[in-house]
Design a protein around this motif. Structure first.
Motif, short mmCIF file in Angstrom:
data_model
loop_
_atom_site.label_atom_id
_atom_site.label_comp_id
_atom_site.label_asym_id
_atom_site.label_seq_id
_atom_site.Cartn_x
_atom_site.Cartn_y
_atom_site.Cartn_z
N SER A 192 -8.09 11.15 -7.88
CA SER A 192 -6.74 11.08 -7.34
C SER A 192 -5.79 10.56 -8.41
O SER A 192 -6.20 10.19 -9.51
CB SER A 192 -6.71 10.19 -6.09
OG SER A 192 -7.49 10.77 -5.06
N SER A 195 -2.61 2.60 -3.17
CA SER A 195 -2.05 3.88 -2.72
C SER A 195 -1.70 4.72 -3.94
O SER A 195 -0.86 4.32 -4.76
CB SER A 195 -0.80 3.65 -1.86
OG SER A 195 -0.06 4.84 -1.73
N HIS A 196 -2.33 5.89 -4.06
CA HIS A 196 -1.98 6.80 -5.15
C HIS A 196 -0.55 7.29 -5.00
O HIS A 196 0.16 7.49 -5.99
CB HIS A 196 -2.96 7.98 -5.17
CG HIS A 196 -4.37 7.57 -5.43
ND1 HIS A 196 -4.83 7.24 -6.68
CD2 HIS A 196 -5.43 7.40 -4.58
CE1 HIS A 196 -6.12 6.90 -6.61
NE2 HIS A 196 -6.49 6.99 -5.34
N THR A 197 -0.12 7.47 -3.76
CA THR A 197 1.26 7.89 -3.51
C THR A 197 2.24 6.85 -4.04
O THR A 197 3.29 7.19 -4.60
CB THR A 197 1.48 8.12 -2.01
OG1 THR A 197 0.61 9.15 -1.56
CG2 THR A 197 2.92 8.53 -1.72
N ARG A 209 5.62 0.82 3.71
CA ARG A 209 4.36 1.53 3.94
C ARG A 209 4.21 1.67 5.45
O ARG A 209 3.92 0.70 6.15
CB ARG A 209 3.18 0.79 3.32
CG ARG A 209 1.93 1.65 3.23
CD ARG A 209 0.76 0.94 2.58
NE ARG A 209 0.90 0.71 1.16
CZ ARG A 209 -0.12 0.55 0.31
NH1 ARG A 209 -1.37 0.62 0.77
NH2 ARG A 209 0.09 0.32 -0.95
N LYS A 239 -3.54 4.41 3.89
CA LYS A 239 -4.17 3.16 3.48
C LYS A 239 -3.25 1.97 3.75
O LYS A 239 -2.13 1.94 3.23
CB LYS A 239 -4.52 3.21 2.00
CG LYS A 239 -5.49 4.31 1.63
CD LYS A 239 -5.66 4.38 0.13
CE LYS A 239 -6.60 5.50 -0.28
NZ LYS A 239 -6.69 5.62 -1.76
N THR A 292 1.10 7.00 3.20
CA THR A 292 -0.32 6.92 2.93
C THR A 292 -1.07 6.49 4.20
O THR A 292 -0.49 5.88 5.10
CB THR A 292 -0.60 5.89 1.82
OG1 THR A 292 -2.02 5.75 1.63
CG2 THR A 292 -0.03 4.53 2.16
N ASN A 301 6.44 5.28 2.38
CA ASN A 301 5.14 5.72 1.91
C ASN A 301 4.26 6.01 3.12
O ASN A 301 3.95 5.11 3.90
CB ASN A 301 4.51 4.64 1.02
CG ASN A 301 3.19 5.08 0.41
OD1 ASN A 301 2.60 6.08 0.79
ND2 ASN A 301 2.69 4.28 -0.53
N GLY A 314 3.92 11.04 0.61
CA GLY A 314 2.62 10.97 1.26
C GLY A 314 1.59 11.86 0.62
O GLY A 314 1.90 12.66 -0.28
N PRO A 315 0.35 11.77 1.09
CA PRO A 315 -0.75 12.55 0.54
C PRO A 315 -0.95 13.89 1.25
O PRO A 315 -0.40 14.12 2.33
CB PRO A 315 -1.95 11.63 0.80
CG PRO A 315 -1.60 10.97 2.10
CD PRO A 315 -0.10 10.76 2.07
N SER A 332 0.08 14.12 5.91
CA SER A 332 -0.73 13.16 6.64
C SER A 332 -0.20 12.96 8.05
O SER A 332 0.96 13.24 8.36
CB SER A 332 -0.71 11.81 5.90
OG SER A 332 0.54 11.16 6.06
#
Length: 243
Positions: free
Chosen positions: A181, A32-34, A56, A26, A24, A22, A97-98, A105
């Motif tokens: 999101s 995490s939305h991901t 992460r 964050k 992200t 992940n 990822g976002p 990212s």
């Protein structure tokens, strides 16, 4: 370990390992939305008995650079070698990822750079180390760019040696402009049929491809062995000096 959904041996996946990274921005324990989208895919795999691990990346001290271990190149610490060992133990790698400014990212880019740093390592048959493994990606965001991000990730993975099955990406982005999101109330993300269908198809195609590769013993070692090329073998490429 849960029993696979299918009893037929041709559909068993419980000897496979999958790693999700992940990317992200964050750190844990921030939401995490991901991760919300990752959970759909991992749920399918876990119900088939696949051994799944999710990392992460932002929580891990990954040095910047393009060498396998950056502590040998001036960095005090670098936990990438630990991640690399998990990458090599996995039959399936999914990068997630976002979208930021229409692109992947910074964390995603760093992970891909470090994967690339190890791409010259060879396996026991003289092929590049990532051969015989399956890749895919998941993208989330509240702005356009999911397909652009997926193209970059999937190209990078296949360039490094991963096999990319059909439709090996899925994503969710909200309406153009600022908005909710994936996991936000009212986003419609978790209920989006298009995203759920694509995530499911991606996951099953990764499973099918990993099953075929594992049963075949990986990619056949002929015409793709760096060690043999360096030794002078040309695999039917015209070479007057080695007939």
């Amino acid at each position: 370990m849960p029993m696979p959904m299918h009893a037929d041996a041709a559909f068993r996946y419980d000897d496979l390992r999958a790693l999700y990274i992940n990317c992200t921005l964050k750190p844990t324990p921030e939401r995490s939305h991901t991760q919300g989208l990752i959970d759909i895919s991992t749920g399918i795999m876990e119900r088939q008995g696949v051994q799944v691990e999710v990392l992460r990346a932002v929580d891990i001290d990954i040095a910047t650079g393009v060498w396998p271990d950056m502590t040998e190149h001036g960095w005090e610490t670098d936990q990438w070698p630990v991640i690399y060992s998990k990458v090599m133990a996995a039959d399936i790698l999914t990068l997630a990822g976002p979208v930021w400014l229409g692109d992947n990212s910074s964390v995603m880019k760093k992970v891909i750079e470090r994967l690339y740093a190890c791409s010259s390592i060879l396996n026991e048959r003289g092929q590049y180390a990532y051969y015989g493994r399956v890749g895919g990606c998941l993208i989330t965001g509240n702005e356009d760019g999911a397909k652009h991000c997926a193209m970059n990730v999937l190209y990078s993975l296949q360039h490094l040696g991963y096999v990319i099955p059909p439709q090996a990406d899925a994503g969710w982005v909200g309406p153009a402009g600022p908005g909710p999101s994936y996991l936000d109330p009212g986003s419609g993300g978790p209920a989006n049929d298009f995203t759920n269908r694509n995530t499911t198809f991606m996951t099953w195609n990764q499973l099918h491809m990993a099953r075929m590769l594992k049963d075949a013993g990986g990619i056949p070692a002929h015409g793709n062995q760096r060690s043999e090329w360096d030794a002078g073998c040309r695999f039917d490429f015209e070479n007057p000096e080695h007939r």
